[in-house]
Write a protein that holds these residues in place. Structure first.
Motif, PDB file in Angstrom:
ATOM      1  N   ASN A 125       0.837  -1.195   0.000  1.00 29.58           N
ATOM      2  CA  ASN A 125       0.000   0.000   0.000  1.00 29.58           C
ATOM      3  C   ASN A 125       0.872   1.244   0.000  1.00 29.58           C
ATOM      4  O   ASN A 125       1.565   1.538   0.987  1.00 29.58           O
ATOM      5  CB  ASN A 125      -0.920   0.025   1.228  1.00 29.58           C
ATOM      6  N   SER A 126       0.831   1.991  -1.099  1.00 24.90           N
ATOM      7  CA  SER A 126       1.594   3.224  -1.232  1.00 24.90           C
ATOM      8  C   SER A 126       0.647   4.408  -1.050  1.00 24.90           C
ATOM      9  O   SER A 126      -0.317   4.555  -1.809  1.00 24.90           O
ATOM     10  CB  SER A 126       2.270   3.287  -2.600  1.00 24.90           C
ATOM     11  N   ILE A 127       0.905   5.234  -0.042  1.00 20.92           N
ATOM     12  CA  ILE A 127       0.009   6.335   0.316  1.00 20.92           C
ATOM     13  C   ILE A 127       0.669   7.648  -0.080  1.00 20.92           C
ATOM     14  O   ILE A 127       1.772   7.964   0.389  1.00 20.92           O
ATOM     15  CB  ILE A 127      -0.308   6.305   1.819  1.00 20.92           C
ATOM     16  N   ASN A 128       0.014   8.400  -0.925  1.00 23.58           N
ATOM     17  CA  ASN A 128       0.575   9.640  -1.456  1.00 23.58           C
ATOM     18  C   ASN A 128      -0.286  10.830  -1.070  1.00 23.58           C
ATOM     19  O   ASN A 128      -1.460  10.689  -0.728  1.00 23.58           O
ATOM     20  CB  ASN A 128       0.676   9.551  -2.984  1.00 23.58           C
ATOM     21  N   LEU A 134       0.037  12.821   1.494  1.00 25.83           N
ATOM     22  CA  LEU A 134      -0.271  12.884   2.922  1.00 25.83           C
ATOM     23  C   LEU A 134      -0.555  14.331   3.335  1.00 25.83           C
ATOM     24  O   LEU A 134       0.179  15.252   2.976  1.00 25.83           O
ATOM     25  CB  LEU A 134       0.895  12.347   3.746  1.00 25.83           C
ATOM     26  N   ILE A 135      -1.622  14.505   4.070  1.00 26.56           N
ATOM     27  CA  ILE A 135      -1.932  15.832   4.594  1.00 26.56           C
ATOM     28  C   ILE A 135      -1.103  16.047   5.856  1.00 26.56           C
ATOM     29  O   ILE A 135      -1.180  15.263   6.808  1.00 26.56           O
ATOM     30  CB  ILE A 135      -3.432  15.954   4.885  1.00 26.56           C
ATOM     31  N   GLN A 136      -0.287  17.108   5.826  1.00 28.34           N
ATOM     32  CA  GLN A 136       0.587  17.397   6.954  1.00 28.34           C
ATOM     33  C   GLN A 136       0.580  18.894   7.251  1.00 28.34           C
ATOM     34  O   GLN A 136       0.284  19.712   6.382  1.00 28.34           O
ATOM     35  CB  GLN A 136       2.022  16.938   6.660  1.00 28.34           C
ATOM     36  N   ASN A 137       0.919  19.192   8.491  1.00 29.39           N
ATOM     37  CA  ASN A 137       1.019  20.576   8.928  1.00 29.39           C
ATOM     38  C   ASN A 137       2.445  21.052   8.659  1.00 29.39           C
ATOM     39  O   ASN A 137       3.399  20.504   9.216  1.00 29.39           O
ATOM     40  CB  ASN A 137       0.697  20.663  10.414  1.00 29.39           C
ATOM     41  N   VAL A 138       2.611  22.037   7.793  1.00 30.39           N
ATOM     42  CA  VAL A 138       3.950  22.502   7.431  1.00 30.39           C
ATOM     43  C   VAL A 138       4.077  23.983   7.752  1.00 30.39           C
ATOM     44  O   VAL A 138       3.098  24.727   7.800  1.00 30.39           O
ATOM     45  CB  VAL A 138       4.242  22.253   5.932  1.00 30.39           C
ATOM     46  N   ALA A 139       5.320  24.412   7.971  1.00 34.61           N
ATOM     47  CA  ALA A 139       5.586  25.802   8.310  1.00 34.61           C
ATOM     48  C   ALA A 139       5.435  26.688   7.077  1.00 34.61           C
ATOM     49  O   ALA A 139       5.798  26.306   5.967  1.00 34.61           O
ATOM     50  CB  ALA A 139       6.997  25.925   8.887  1.00 34.61           C
ATOM     51  N   ILE A 192       1.422  16.817   1.129  1.00 34.80           N
ATOM     52  CA  ILE A 192       2.855  16.701   0.883  1.00 34.80           C
ATOM     53  C   ILE A 192       3.394  15.524   1.705  1.00 34.80           C
ATOM     54  O   ILE A 192       3.038  15.343   2.855  1.00 34.80           O
ATOM     55  CB  ILE A 192       3.573  18.020   1.239  1.00 34.80           C
ATOM     56  N   GLY A 193       4.226  14.721   1.088  1.00 36.74           N
ATOM     57  CA  GLY A 193       4.768  13.553   1.765  1.00 36.74           C
ATOM     58  C   GLY A 193       4.069  12.282   1.345  1.00 36.74           C
ATOM     59  O   GLY A 193       2.951  12.293   0.813  1.00 36.74           O
ATOM     60  N   ALA A 194       4.749  11.158   1.556  1.00 35.27           N
ATOM     61  CA  ALA A 194       4.213   9.844   1.179  1.00 35.27           C
ATOM     62  C   ALA A 194       4.813   8.788   2.078  1.00 35.27           C
ATOM     63  O   ALA A 194       5.898   8.966   2.653  1.00 35.27           O
ATOM     64  CB  ALA A 194       4.519   9.545  -0.286  1.00 35.27           C
ATOM     65  N   ALA A 221       8.083  16.398   3.580  1.00 35.26           N
ATOM     66  CA  ALA A 221       8.108  17.790   3.132  1.00 35.26           C
ATOM     67  C   ALA A 221       9.461  18.416   3.410  1.00 35.26           C
ATOM     68  O   ALA A 221      10.116  18.103   4.413  1.00 35.26           O
ATOM     69  CB  ALA A 221       7.006  18.574   3.837  1.00 35.26           C
ATOM     70  N   GLU A 222       9.882  19.284   2.519  1.00 35.69           N
ATOM     71  CA  GLU A 222      11.150  19.977   2.688  1.00 35.69           C
ATOM     72  C   GLU A 222      11.132  20.770   3.992  1.00 35.69           C
ATOM     73  O   GLU A 222      10.198  21.503   4.292  1.00 35.69           O
ATOM     74  CB  GLU A 222      11.387  20.915   1.508  1.00 35.69           C
ATOM     75  N   GLY A 223      12.182  20.576   4.768  1.00 32.30           N
ATOM     76  CA  GLY A 223      12.282  21.296   6.029  1.00 32.30           C
ATOM     77  C   GLY A 223      11.635  20.599   7.202  1.00 32.30           C
ATOM     78  O   GLY A 223      11.723  21.089   8.326  1.00 32.30           O
ATOM     79  N   THR A 224      10.964  19.463   6.970  1.00 32.89           N
ATOM     80  CA  THR A 224      10.291  18.763   8.077  1.00 32.89           C
ATOM     81  C   THR A 224      11.092  17.579   8.586  1.00 32.89           C
ATOM     82  O   THR A 224      10.709  16.971   9.576  1.00 32.89           O
ATOM     83  CB  THR A 224       8.898  18.276   7.655  1.00 32.89           C
ATOM     84  N   THR A 225      12.180  17.204   7.911  1.00 34.80           N
ATOM     85  CA  THR A 225      13.012  16.114   8.398  1.00 34.80           C
ATOM     86  C   THR A 225      13.546  16.466   9.784  1.00 34.80           C
ATOM     87  O   THR A 225      14.078  17.552   9.997  1.00 34.80           O
ATOM     88  CB  THR A 225      14.190  15.852   7.442  1.00 34.80           C
ATOM     89  N   GLY A 226      13.403  15.533  10.700  1.00 32.25           N
ATOM     90  CA  GLY A 226      13.868  15.778  12.065  1.00 32.25           C
ATOM     91  C   GLY A 226      12.861  15.311  13.085  1.00 32.25           C
ATOM     92  O   GLY A 226      12.000  14.471  12.802  1.00 32.25           O
ATOM     93  N   VAL A 227      12.936  15.860  14.294  1.00 34.14           N
ATOM     94  CA  VAL A 227      12.115  15.404  15.413  1.00 34.14           C
ATOM     95  C   VAL A 227      10.654  15.792  15.195  1.00 34.14           C
ATOM     96  O   VAL A 227      10.345  16.903  14.758  1.00 34.14           O
ATOM     97  CB  VAL A 227      12.630  16.022  16.721  1.00 34.14           C
ATOM     98  N   HIS A 228       9.753  14.857  15.465  1.00 31.86           N
ATOM     99  CA  HIS A 228       8.327  15.171  15.475  1.00 31.86           C
ATOM    100  C   HIS A 228       7.695  14.507  16.681  1.00 31.86           C
ATOM    101  O   HIS A 228       8.131  13.456  17.147  1.00 31.86           O
ATOM    102  CB  HIS A 228       7.644  14.716  14.167  1.00 31.86           C
ATOM    103  N   ASP A 229       6.678  15.122  17.207  1.00 33.03           N
ATOM    104  CA  ASP A 229       5.981  14.631  18.404  1.00 33.03           C
ATOM    105  C   ASP A 229       6.956  14.321  19.536  1.00 33.03           C
ATOM    106  O   ASP A 229       6.801  13.340  20.265  1.00 33.03           O
ATOM    107  CB  ASP A 229       5.151  13.385  18.078  1.00 33.03           C
ATOM    108  N   THR A 230       7.998  15.107  19.653  1.00 36.87           N
ATOM    109  CA  THR A 230       8.968  15.104  20.756  1.00 36.87           C
ATOM    110  C   THR A 230       9.962  13.950  20.707  1.00 36.87           C
ATOM    111  O   THR A 230      11.173  14.161  20.849  1.00 36.87           O
ATOM    112  CB  THR A 230       8.255  15.081  22.125  1.00 36.87           C
ATOM    113  N   TYR A 231       9.500  12.718  20.479  1.00 38.56           N
ATOM    114  CA  TYR A 231      10.391  11.574  20.657  1.00 38.56           C
ATOM    115  C   TYR A 231      10.576  10.714  19.406  1.00 38.56           C
ATOM    116  O   TYR A 231      11.086   9.602  19.492  1.00 38.56           O
ATOM    117  CB  TYR A 231       9.878  10.696  21.808  1.00 38.56           C
TER     118      TYR A 231
END
Length: 1013
Positions: free
Chosen positions: A716-719, A721-726, A740-742, A781-791
């Motif tokens: 299952n490939s999900i494209n 994705l609705i995400q909250n971006v800056a 943005i995102g998959a 999404a560009e710029g979203t790589t990194g920590v999410h939801d704290t942990y």
């Protein structure tokens, strides 16, 4: 001679004309003898001829034939039956089940019904009888372990709590990832619809005893017909319907007790003496003088000789009871099923309980041979009390861990201690007994599911179905926080009334056509076209106030608040507008090809992309219908099926999330003047998340269908994705939601069903399923790589729930200091927490989970054992550091800390030296966040164990005036095996892997009786 010849000729002509006169269209219907349900796809053949047809989705058939000829009915899983055609109408044909293993012979997707042989999709059927009378407040709980690939997380023991369900992995990161729920054709609002209760479930009003079957739709061929809302899977609940014949009355009663599931030894709170010993030791290790130690001990009440066991104070023995009565029966033209149910569960945590009253009325009536109507009415009222959950200061379970044993629940005069002055009183966390007695957390949820269906057979091959439904849900919530202690104390008491109404209607009109290909026997094409519209209106009324009289704690009505805070009403809605179609070509039940298409429009999305297209293709090959297959005796049945297609997800998206001008708040001020501002930035290109699904599987049966093995692979490939971006803050906003995102979910499922032993008096049947799933982000999404939801760490190629933390390395045996690995190589350690690097390690998603169920029948006795297991994930204790280190010495501690703490040089352990105030380095790093608080989430649980006796003495039953009598005893959650000796809590937690100190899950011990009249 000529005269005799003329007589013979005339006689022959009359006989021939009589024969022709008897030839007519024979119309009939085939149902199951045991359950009265229609059987589609039954082969109906006229003996001695090549004529034959298959029954349609309602079990009906039409065939040219004559009086006196013989019809033969055959259907997989049922015995062959013959019928001589009478002069009048055919009787209802009732096929009896074969003694072979029966598995999912009928499949429904909510729009049509077919047989498993003719079905190209992936779906699992759970019979309602499997879960009747189980002591669960929601039907989702009973599904745990019964369907391969369906993960059901029961993370709270609160009756009526919201249940997290994931089918084939995480399907969305921002929206609701639960499956779509359909009840008797109605697409309903589900999940937690409350606004004040800490947890609630709209499905709590569904009575398990009213359920005929549950279908879990998985792949594109099964879910694409639901278009934009099917990507997370679809769960279809079908309630019971009446059967023609003698009226049957059934009564079920069950009652018993509930107790807390045992806390793992590692996580039990310390007793008073243990806490006193540990605290004193921590003061000494911190270098305090003897006088300071004595003063601190006295301030905490360690030398007072008085203490509490808080866990015992906030928990108790609960009770469980339910009663159900049903009546069903009818004639060939009218059938009725009605029921009334009462369910009550008093949980083991203070003020945690639920009461449900439910009623069901289903009526089916044939107006004529070609027109029928059906009415569904399912109503319920759920009253629920829900204390604070999680780590609220007023939460009873959190308090049992945070409060010290020397903080006393009662004053010397026996009254409840409500002091917040500190020391042995309650400066931060409050007395949960006082909160329980003086606060109010009430929810009343009234729901009505109403459906009406009209079916018109326009001619034998063309049918029209019109369906309309209403899902009406009203929630009335009352909140009161007392003015003396707790969350309301800073306001002089806080109260609120919350009225929520959902009015959700749906209408559907559908044409079904069957074309029998001329000149080719047993080759037909089914085609469906339909139109569906849905609208859900949401109304909210909120009133809140502060300032209550502390001298009158029982006067909690909102009208007694001295200061109004809020009085507001809001309204919103969403709509769907859809057209759909499907086709299926079936040749001799050997080769089946199917396809579907749906075009959805929704008010939720931007003006540029309001509409989306979703489709599927699927095929199956019933290998056992081939001539070459019949030359061997090893495999008794074999079916290969595959599908590919798309479906979408919009569940959980705000009704006006794409419309920046739709939602405006008026609580803004500028230069002293009141004003209004937009709530969201808006996105006219916001549209559905889209999943491309591929599925392939094979069903194999052996030993005359007594053993069935069904492996299945999915991708299952999900494209989108609705995400909250800056976004740039020059827009007036800091974030916006975008497609943005998959990500990808792929895995393997295996189901094994069998009857290893079957004799005259003894039968053993078993069912095993397992699912392996791998989730990974394929685009972020560009710029979203990194920590999410704290942990967690978000990056391409990683599981969405990949933990990100510093790696704990244990304890320095020489001095008891905590150690951390400096980097991912784990080759070097440090006592300086700041020098350790963050590392991606482990994930919250299980790598393997499933169920293993067995039933043994001996004469009238029946023993059932159902297990659920989960392996390969890690669970995190975000508040464990408060109960594990001296940095938070004012709180109680886990038993594991007391038992395994470092005390002497050379000691090898993983618990650092206990120092009040924490080890000096880096501000108390003995309690710093690290992999120390991650634990293996592996476990096996005995979910259900029941023993019953079915009285089969017909003479005795007749003398008692009964048709059925069964008594049983049952236990749930009786045993759990874990694999991490450090684990301080139950490993069944939220999908995200967090332990939140929720209300504990319970064991139940019940006795029940089933009586039939």
């Amino acid at each position: 001679m000529k005269k005799n010849l003329l007589v013979l000729l005339l006689s022959g002509l009359f006989a021939l004309s009589g024969a022709f006169a008897q030839s007519r269209k024979i119309m009939g219907k085939v149902v199951g003898a045991d359950d009265g349900l229609s059987l589609p796809g039954v082969s109906v053949k006229l003996q001695g001829t090549q004529k034959g047809v298959l029954t349609d989705g309602d079990g009906n058939f039409v065939l040219p034939a004559s009086t006196g000829q013989t019809l033969e009915f055959s259907f997989v899983g049922y015995k062959i039956q013959q019928l001589v055609i009478p002069a009048g109408n055919l009787p209802l044909i009732k096929l009896k089940q074969d003694s072979r293993l029966l598995s999912e012979v009928v499949v429904t997707d909510g729009y049509s019904t077919t047989t498993k042989k003719a079905y190209t999709g992936s779906a699992t059927t759970v019979k309602g009888s499997q879960n009747e009378n189980k002591p669960f407040s929601t039907p989702q709980q009973a599904l745990q372990g019964e369907v391969a690939g369906l993960a059901v997380s029961v993370n709270s023991g609160q009756p009526g709590a919201n249940i997290q369900v994931r089918l084939r992995g995480l399907g969305s990161t921002y929206l609701d990832a639960n499956p779509l729920y359909v009840i008797d054709g109605m697409i309903i609002n589900s999940g937690d619809l409350s606004r004040s209760a800490t947890t609630a479930n709209a499905m709590a009003g569904i009575n398990e005893n009213d359920i005929e079957s549950i279908q879990v739709l998985k792949d594109a061929a099964a879910t694409a017909i639901y278009g934009s809302r099917g990507s997370n899977g679809v769960i279809i609940i079908t309630t019971k319907r009446g059967k023609n014949g003698k009226t049957q009355v059934r009564f079920d009663a069950e009652g018993g007790v509930t107790t807390n599931m045992a806390i793992p030894d590692a996580g039990k709170p310390l007793t008073a003496s243990q806490y006193g010993e540990l605290y004193t030791e921590g003061l000494k290790n911190a270098g305090y003088s003897a006088a300071t130690i004595l003063s601190s001990q006295n301030a905490y009440g360690i030398n007072s000789g008085q203490s509490n066991n808080w866990y015992d104070l906030v928990t108790k023995r609960g009770s469980q009871q339910q009663y159900n009565v049903s009546v069903n029966g009818g004639s060939d033209n009218t059938k009725v099923f009605s029921s009334l149910g009462y369910f009550h569960q008093d949980a083991t945590t203070l003020n945690s309980k639920l009461t449900r009253i439910s009623g069901l009325l289903n009526i089916d009536h044939n107006i004529s041979k070609r027109i029928s109507i059906s009415t569904n009415l399912n109503v319920s009222n759920v009253n629920q009390n829900t204390p604070y959950n999680s780590t609220y200061y007023s939460a009873p379970i959190a308090s049992a861990y945070f409060l010290r044993p020397y903080q006393l629940a009662y004053n010397a005069d026996g009254s409840l201690n409500s002091s917040t002055s500190g020391g042995t009183n309650f400066p931060s966390f409050y007395n949960p007994l006082y909160i329980s007695q003086n606060d109010v957390h009430g929810l009343s949820q009234t729901r009505g599911l109403i459906g009406e269906t009209l079916k018109w057979t326009i001619w034998d091959q063309l049918k029209f179905t019109s369906f309309a439904s209403i899902d009406y849900n009203v929630l009335e919530e009352t909140y009161y926080a007392n003015p003396t202690m707790g969350d309301g104390s800073v306001y002089g008491g806080y109260g609120g009334d919350y009225y929520t109404r959902y009015f959700n209607w749906l209408t559907r009109n559908q044409l079904d056509y069957r074309y029998n290909v001329k000149g080719v026997q047993d080759f037909y094409i089914d085609a469906t076209v339909g139109y569906e519209a849905q609208r859900s209106q949401e109304n909210y009324v909120t009133a809140e106030g502060t300032g209550y009289a502390a001298s009158a704690p029982t006067l909690t009505t909102l009208s007694l608040a001295s200061t109004p805070v809020t009085a507001q009403g809001t309204y919103s809605n969403y709509t769907y507008n859809s057209i759909y179609s499907r086709f299926s070509a079936n040749y001799k039940n050997k080769y089946v090809l199917s396809g579907s298409f749906r075009r959805d429009g929704s008010s939720k999305f931007g003006s540029n992309v309001k509409y989306g297209n979703f489709w599927s293709v699927g095929g199956s090959w019933n290998i056992d219908e081939e001539n070459f297959f019949k030359q061997q005796n090893i495999v008794s049945a074999a079916k290969l099926h595959a599908s590919y297609g798309t479906s979408g997800n919009a569940n959980g998206l705000g009704n006006y999330a794409s419309k920046g001008s739709a939602t405006i708040s008026s609580d803004y001020t500028y230069a002293g003047y009141s004003g209004a501002n937009y709530d969201v930035i808006g996105n006219n290109s916001l549209t559905w998340e889209s999943a491309r699904k591929f599925d392939i599987g094979i069903d194999l049966s052996f030993f005359k269908n007594r053993l069935t093995i069904s492996p299945e692979y999915y991708h299952n490939s999900i494209n989108g994705l609705i995400q909250n971006v800056a976004v740039s803050q020059t827009t007036g906003f800091s974030n916006a939601i975008e497609n943005i995102g998959a990500m990808l979910n792929k895995g393997l499922e295996l189901t094994i069903q069998g009857v290893p032993i079957k004799s005259k008096d003894f039968t053993w049947s078993t069912n095993f399923n397992v699912a392996f799933n791998r989730n990974k982000m394929t685009s972020v999404a560009e710029g979203t790589t990194g920590v999410h939801d704290t942990y967690y760490y978000l990056a391409k190629g990683l599981d969405y729930y990949s933990y990100y933390t510093k790696q704990y390395a244990g304890v320095n045996p020489a001095n008891g200091d905590a150690l951390w690995y400096t980097d991912a190589t784990r080759t070097k350690t440090t006592t300086n927490y700041a020098e350790a690097k963050y590392v991606v390690n482990h994930q919250a998603d299980p790598k393997m989970f499933g169920g293993f169920n067995n039933t043994w029948n001996y004469k009238g006795f029946s023993l059932t054992a159902e297990f659920y297991y989960n392996f390969g994930n890690y669970v995190y204790d975000p508040i464990g550091r408060y109960f594990s280190g001296g940095a938070y010495s004012s709180y109680n501690k886990y038993q594991y800390i007391y038992t395994n703490r470092w005390t002497t040089p050379g000691q090898v352990t993983d618990v650092p030296k206990y120092v009040v105030g924490g080890i000096a380095d880096n501000n108390g790093s003995d309690a710093a966040v690290s992999s120390r608080y991650w634990y293996s989430g592996d476990y096996i649980r005995l979910k259900n164990l029941s023993l019953g006796y079915d009285f089969k003495d017909v003479g005795l039953l007749k003398r008692l005036g009964l048709s059925k009598l069964n008594v049983y005893v049952r236990g749930t959650n009786l045993w759990t095996k874990t694999y991490d000796s450090r684990l301080p809590f139950d490993p069944e937690v939220d999908i995200n892997g967090y332990n939140s100190l929720s209300i504990p899950k319970v064991k139940t011990y019940t006795v029940g009786i089933n009586v039939g009249l």
